[in-house]
Design a protein around this motif. Sequence first.
Motif, PDB file in Angstrom:
ATOM      1  N   GLU A  71       0.836  -1.193   0.000  1.00 19.70           N
ATOM      2  CA  GLU A  71       0.000   0.000   0.000  1.00 19.70           C
ATOM      3  C   GLU A  71       0.879   1.255   0.000  1.00 19.70           C
ATOM      4  O   GLU A  71       2.024   1.234   0.467  1.00 19.70           O
ATOM      5  CB  GLU A  71      -0.898   0.017   1.232  1.00 19.70           C
ATOM      6  CG  GLU A  71      -1.899  -1.123   1.274  1.00 19.70           C
ATOM      7  CD  GLU A  71      -2.871  -1.065   0.118  1.00 19.70           C
ATOM      8  OE1 GLU A  71      -3.694  -0.124   0.083  1.00 19.70           O
ATOM      9  OE2 GLU A  71      -2.805  -1.949  -0.762  1.00 19.70           O
ATOM     10  N   ALA A  72       0.358   2.332  -0.523  1.00 15.31           N
ATOM     11  CA  ALA A  72       1.056   3.618  -0.471  1.00 15.31           C
ATOM     12  C   ALA A  72       0.908   4.197   0.934  1.00 15.31           C
ATOM     13  O   ALA A  72      -0.209   4.399   1.411  1.00 15.31           O
ATOM     14  CB  ALA A  72       0.471   4.575  -1.502  1.00 15.31           C
ATOM     15  N   ILE A  73       2.016   4.415   1.612  1.00 18.42           N
ATOM     16  CA  ILE A  73       1.972   4.916   2.987  1.00 18.42           C
ATOM     17  C   ILE A  73       2.909   6.121   3.112  1.00 18.42           C
ATOM     18  O   ILE A  73       3.831   6.299   2.305  1.00 18.42           O
ATOM     19  CB  ILE A  73       2.375   3.823   4.003  1.00 18.42           C
ATOM     20  CG1 ILE A  73       3.782   3.288   3.701  1.00 18.42           C
ATOM     21  CG2 ILE A  73       1.357   2.691   4.004  1.00 18.42           C
ATOM     22  CD1 ILE A  73       4.298   2.284   4.725  1.00 18.42           C
ATOM     23  N   PRO A  74       2.700   6.974   4.131  1.00 17.66           N
ATOM     24  CA  PRO A  74       3.534   8.171   4.280  1.00 17.66           C
ATOM     25  C   PRO A  74       5.022   7.859   4.399  1.00 17.66           C
ATOM     26  O   PRO A  74       5.856   8.600   3.867  1.00 17.66           O
ATOM     27  CB  PRO A  74       2.993   8.814   5.563  1.00 17.66           C
ATOM     28  CG  PRO A  74       1.571   8.355   5.643  1.00 17.66           C
ATOM     29  CD  PRO A  74       1.574   6.954   5.091  1.00 17.66           C
ATOM     30  N   MET A  75       5.378   6.757   5.098  1.00 17.91           N
ATOM     31  CA  MET A  75       6.789   6.477   5.318  1.00 17.91           C
ATOM     32  C   MET A  75       7.491   5.914   4.087  1.00 17.91           C
ATOM     33  O   MET A  75       8.686   5.643   4.117  1.00 17.91           O
ATOM     34  CB  MET A  75       6.954   5.535   6.510  1.00 17.91           C
ATOM     35  CG  MET A  75       6.530   6.163   7.831  1.00 17.91           C
ATOM     36  SD  MET A  75       7.359   7.740   8.199  1.00 17.91           S
ATOM     37  CE  MET A  75       8.961   7.160   8.757  1.00 17.91           C
ATOM     38  N   THR A  76       6.759   5.733   2.993  1.00 16.61           N
ATOM     39  CA  THR A  76       7.410   5.424   1.721  1.00 16.61           C
ATOM     40  C   THR A  76       7.140   6.550   0.719  1.00 16.61           C
ATOM     41  O   THR A  76       7.169   6.336  -0.497  1.00 16.61           O
ATOM     42  CB  THR A  76       6.928   4.080   1.138  1.00 16.61           C
ATOM     43  OG1 THR A  76       5.506   4.129   0.907  1.00 16.61           O
ATOM     44  CG2 THR A  76       7.247   2.936   2.060  1.00 16.61           C
ATOM     45  N   GLY A  77       6.860   7.722   1.232  1.00 18.09           N
ATOM     46  CA  GLY A  77       6.628   8.864   0.369  1.00 18.09           C
ATOM     47  C   GLY A  77       5.400   8.716  -0.509  1.00 18.09           C
ATOM     48  O   GLY A  77       5.334   9.286  -1.602  1.00 18.09           O
ATOM     49  N   GLY A  78       4.420   7.923  -0.022  1.00 23.67           N
ATOM     50  CA  GLY A  78       3.220   7.702  -0.813  1.00 23.67           C
ATOM     51  C   GLY A  78       3.422   6.744  -1.973  1.00 23.67           C
ATOM     52  O   GLY A  78       2.540   6.628  -2.838  1.00 23.67           O
ATOM     53  N   ARG A  79       4.542   6.023  -1.984  1.00 22.39           N
ATOM     54  CA  ARG A  79       4.811   5.073  -3.063  1.00 22.39           C
ATOM     55  C   ARG A  79       4.253   3.696  -2.748  1.00 22.39           C
ATOM     56  O   ARG A  79       4.207   3.277  -1.599  1.00 22.39           O
ATOM     57  CB  ARG A  79       6.323   4.921  -3.286  1.00 22.39           C
ATOM     58  CG  ARG A  79       7.037   6.152  -3.773  1.00 22.39           C
ATOM     59  CD  ARG A  79       8.553   5.903  -3.805  1.00 22.39           C
ATOM     60  NE  ARG A  79       9.078   5.583  -2.489  1.00 22.39           N
ATOM     61  CZ  ARG A  79       9.958   4.608  -2.242  1.00 22.39           C
ATOM     62  NH1 ARG A  79      10.410   3.848  -3.225  1.00 22.39           N
ATOM     63  NH2 ARG A  79      10.403   4.409  -1.008  1.00 22.39           N
ATOM     64  N   ARG A  80       3.856   2.972  -3.770  1.00 20.45           N
ATOM     65  CA  ARG A  80       3.592   1.545  -3.662  1.00 20.45           C
ATOM     66  C   ARG A  80       4.869   0.824  -4.095  1.00 20.45           C
ATOM     67  O   ARG A  80       5.431   1.115  -5.153  1.00 20.45           O
ATOM     68  CB  ARG A  80       2.425   1.118  -4.542  1.00 20.45           C
ATOM     69  CG  ARG A  80       1.115   1.794  -4.184  1.00 20.45           C
ATOM     70  CD  ARG A  80      -0.035   1.191  -4.978  1.00 20.45           C
ATOM     71  NE  ARG A  80      -0.317  -0.168  -4.551  1.00 20.45           N
ATOM     72  CZ  ARG A  80      -0.949  -1.073  -5.289  1.00 20.45           C
ATOM     73  NH1 ARG A  80      -1.344  -0.765  -6.516  1.00 20.45           N
ATOM     74  NH2 ARG A  80      -1.184  -2.277  -4.812  1.00 20.45           N
ATOM     75  N   ILE A  81       5.330  -0.103  -3.267  1.00 21.09           N
ATOM     76  CA  ILE A  81       6.611  -0.767  -3.504  1.00 21.09           C
ATOM     77  C   ILE A  81       6.379  -2.200  -3.961  1.00 21.09           C
ATOM     78  O   ILE A  81       5.614  -2.946  -3.334  1.00 21.09           O
ATOM     79  CB  ILE A  81       7.468  -0.738  -2.225  1.00 21.09           C
ATOM     80  CG1 ILE A  81       7.849   0.707  -1.906  1.00 21.09           C
ATOM     81  CG2 ILE A  81       8.707  -1.605  -2.371  1.00 21.09           C
ATOM     82  CD1 ILE A  81       8.604   0.866  -0.612  1.00 21.09           C
ATOM     83  N   SER A  82       7.013  -2.579  -5.043  1.00 16.56           N
ATOM     84  CA  SER A  82       6.918  -3.959  -5.521  1.00 16.56           C
ATOM     85  C   SER A  82       7.605  -4.877  -4.529  1.00 16.56           C
ATOM     86  O   SER A  82       8.758  -4.660  -4.144  1.00 16.56           O
ATOM     87  CB  SER A  82       7.586  -4.100  -6.887  1.00 16.56           C
ATOM     88  OG  SER A  82       6.887  -3.361  -7.867  1.00 16.56           O
ATOM     89  N   THR A  83       6.896  -5.915  -4.094  1.00 17.29           N
ATOM     90  CA  THR A  83       7.474  -6.890  -3.174  1.00 17.29           C
ATOM     91  C   THR A  83       7.254  -8.281  -3.754  1.00 17.29           C
ATOM     92  O   THR A  83       6.521  -9.119  -3.237  1.00 17.29           O
ATOM     93  CB  THR A  83       6.918  -6.716  -1.749  1.00 17.29           C
ATOM     94  OG1 THR A  83       7.547  -7.605  -0.864  1.00 17.29           O
ATOM     95  CG2 THR A  83       5.415  -6.874  -1.707  1.00 17.29           C
ATOM     96  N   THR A  84       7.895  -8.495  -4.889  1.00 14.83           N
ATOM     97  CA  THR A  84       7.721  -9.673  -5.731  1.00 14.83           C
ATOM     98  C   THR A  84       8.081 -10.954  -4.994  1.00 14.83           C
ATOM     99  O   THR A  84       9.052 -10.990  -4.236  1.00 14.83           O
ATOM    100  CB  THR A  84       8.612  -9.527  -6.976  1.00 14.83           C
ATOM    101  OG1 THR A  84       8.349  -8.255  -7.583  1.00 14.83           O
ATOM    102  CG2 THR A  84       8.357 -10.627  -7.970  1.00 14.83           C
ATOM    103  N   GLN A  85       7.304 -12.005  -5.247  1.00 17.49           N
ATOM    104  CA  GLN A  85       7.577 -13.333  -4.703  1.00 17.49           C
ATOM    105  C   GLN A  85       7.522 -14.352  -5.847  1.00 17.49           C
ATOM    106  O   GLN A  85       6.846 -14.149  -6.848  1.00 17.49           O
ATOM    107  CB  GLN A  85       6.546 -13.701  -3.633  1.00 17.49           C
ATOM    108  CG  GLN A  85       6.472 -12.727  -2.465  1.00 17.49           C
ATOM    109  CD  GLN A  85       7.694 -12.763  -1.576  1.00 17.49           C
ATOM    110  OE1 GLN A  85       7.922 -13.709  -0.839  1.00 17.49           O
ATOM    111  NE2 GLN A  85       8.518 -11.717  -1.660  1.00 17.49           N
ATOM    112  N   GLY A  86       8.244 -15.452  -5.679  1.00 17.54           N
ATOM    113  CA  GLY A  86       8.315 -16.452  -6.731  1.00 17.54           C
ATOM    114  C   GLY A  86       7.004 -17.206  -6.907  1.00 17.54           C
ATOM    115  O   GLY A  86       6.322 -17.519  -5.928  1.00 17.54           O
TER     116      GLY A  86
END
Length: 546
Positions: A71-86
């Motif tokens: 999710e986009a959250i304040p502590m990531t500057g409003g970014r959604r971060i890819s957290t890829t899994q196999g």
Amino acid sequence: MTSAGAETFDYVIVGSGAAGSVLANRLTADPAVTVCVLEAGPPDRNPFIHIPAGFIKTLSNPAVTWQFKTEAIPMTGGRRISTTQGRTLGGSSSVNGLIYNRGQPTDLDSWAQRGNRGWGYDDCLPYYRRSENRIGPAGKEPGETRGRNADGIPITDMDWINQVSEAFIRGCEGIGIPRAPDYNSGIQAGVGYYQRTIRNGRRISAAVAFLKPAMKRPNLEVRTNARASRILFEGTRATGIAYQAARGAPARQVMARREVILCSGTVNTARLLQVSGVGPADLLGRLGVPVVRDVRGVGSNFRDHYASRFVMRAKKGVETLNELSRGLKLGAQIARWATGRPSILATTPSHVHVFWKSFEGLDQPDLQCVFTPGSYAEGKVYVLDDYPGVTAGAWQHRPESTGWVRARSTDVFEDPEINPNYLSDPMDIRVHLGGMKLLRRMLGTPELGHYLEGETLPGPKVQGDDELLDFAKKNGSTTYHLIGTARMGPETDPTAVVSDRLLVHGLAGLRVVDASIMPSMPSANTYATTLMIAERAADFITGAVA
């Protein structure tokens, strides 16, 4: 409702990643036992899976990965971060960074101290060793690591060495960080080259090491492109799994005489439990799922390592991965790899490790730092800079910040909500800032000064704590080390999901065996400990230990 004619096995394992591959191998060693493994992804035929440097291609390929985003959250500057899994045979072990790292003995001792019987380091060490085939210099094991299993996953030393990496290590020694002869010996602190799961230039995933040999046995059946959609129950006993080949495809069922074993990983295990009626009652109500068991902790306690990385430009004429990955030089590296010689195609994304302290006075390291003689272009995924450069990153060993994984609907083709709550705990901010300052010390040594000319990311203008933290928010990222959403703990703990024998509290015939059961984050990449958990679970299931 169980469909007539559904096939029945003794055990149904959901997921063929690190844990699922180990369990399939160990359980089918008894020819009287039948096992069915359901893998949501395809077979591991993609050639980039087996070339270590191929992770650049596979991590962005939805055919063999779950392309999850936070999710986009304040502590990531409003970014959604890819957290890829196999999502293929071998799971994340087929797309990960190939690092083998046990962590510190105190990680597991703390698990035991939380009421998990038999999970201290001394209890677990034989299970690490069972999964390992440590191949040391000239084929001989270093004295620190004797006793590892020749049938386990091969663990080898770095064989492609760059002069800039050597200078980085010498520089670390110059500021008081000792060289570590074997960070998996129980003594972690120091700097050195990573051990990795590569043999003869090829990635050895859990599927290659454990699952493929077991697939030669008649008592194991592996079904690919089989996405588990629901755990089947009779009352409070798990009896099987419903699965689909594609969205809208008819559901099929496979039944388990003894146990259903979830090895789906931290995100998918939590989601599958929730859509099957096992989880917080309020969430199940919103999903419209009948409650099989109200287990408050399912999906909570989510943790991940959050990393910040610094980049420096190398001087003209210094050879880094950036230049070796293009044109004729890349052709030469491919030729070296094809003929079994050390090559950039058979290296890990991170070459050098540093396990050290965010501030003086600590007894043990609370940081993992990495160094690579190469750099990626800012804002571009896995595209190397067009000039020589290096990268160093740092993350906190044991983050206190916790988030959650929550199903959005009962449709398992819809990604769940993943909120990591990175840096929400003040201690995490303090340690992260300490790590960033340590990176600058390590990159600023005289030894590296012969090779580097300036910092390009975040750049020399970023100095104060507030500026560094702002950089971390806007540029930090996951290390893909997801744990905790079905955490292990005694039944008296209302937030615990599984017992110290990994059985789901209050239910029968249902066990969880993957990184989701970890009560807290290891001071390491999670792969080695997941293999160990599976080895230990195999003994619980077969009765080798009570």
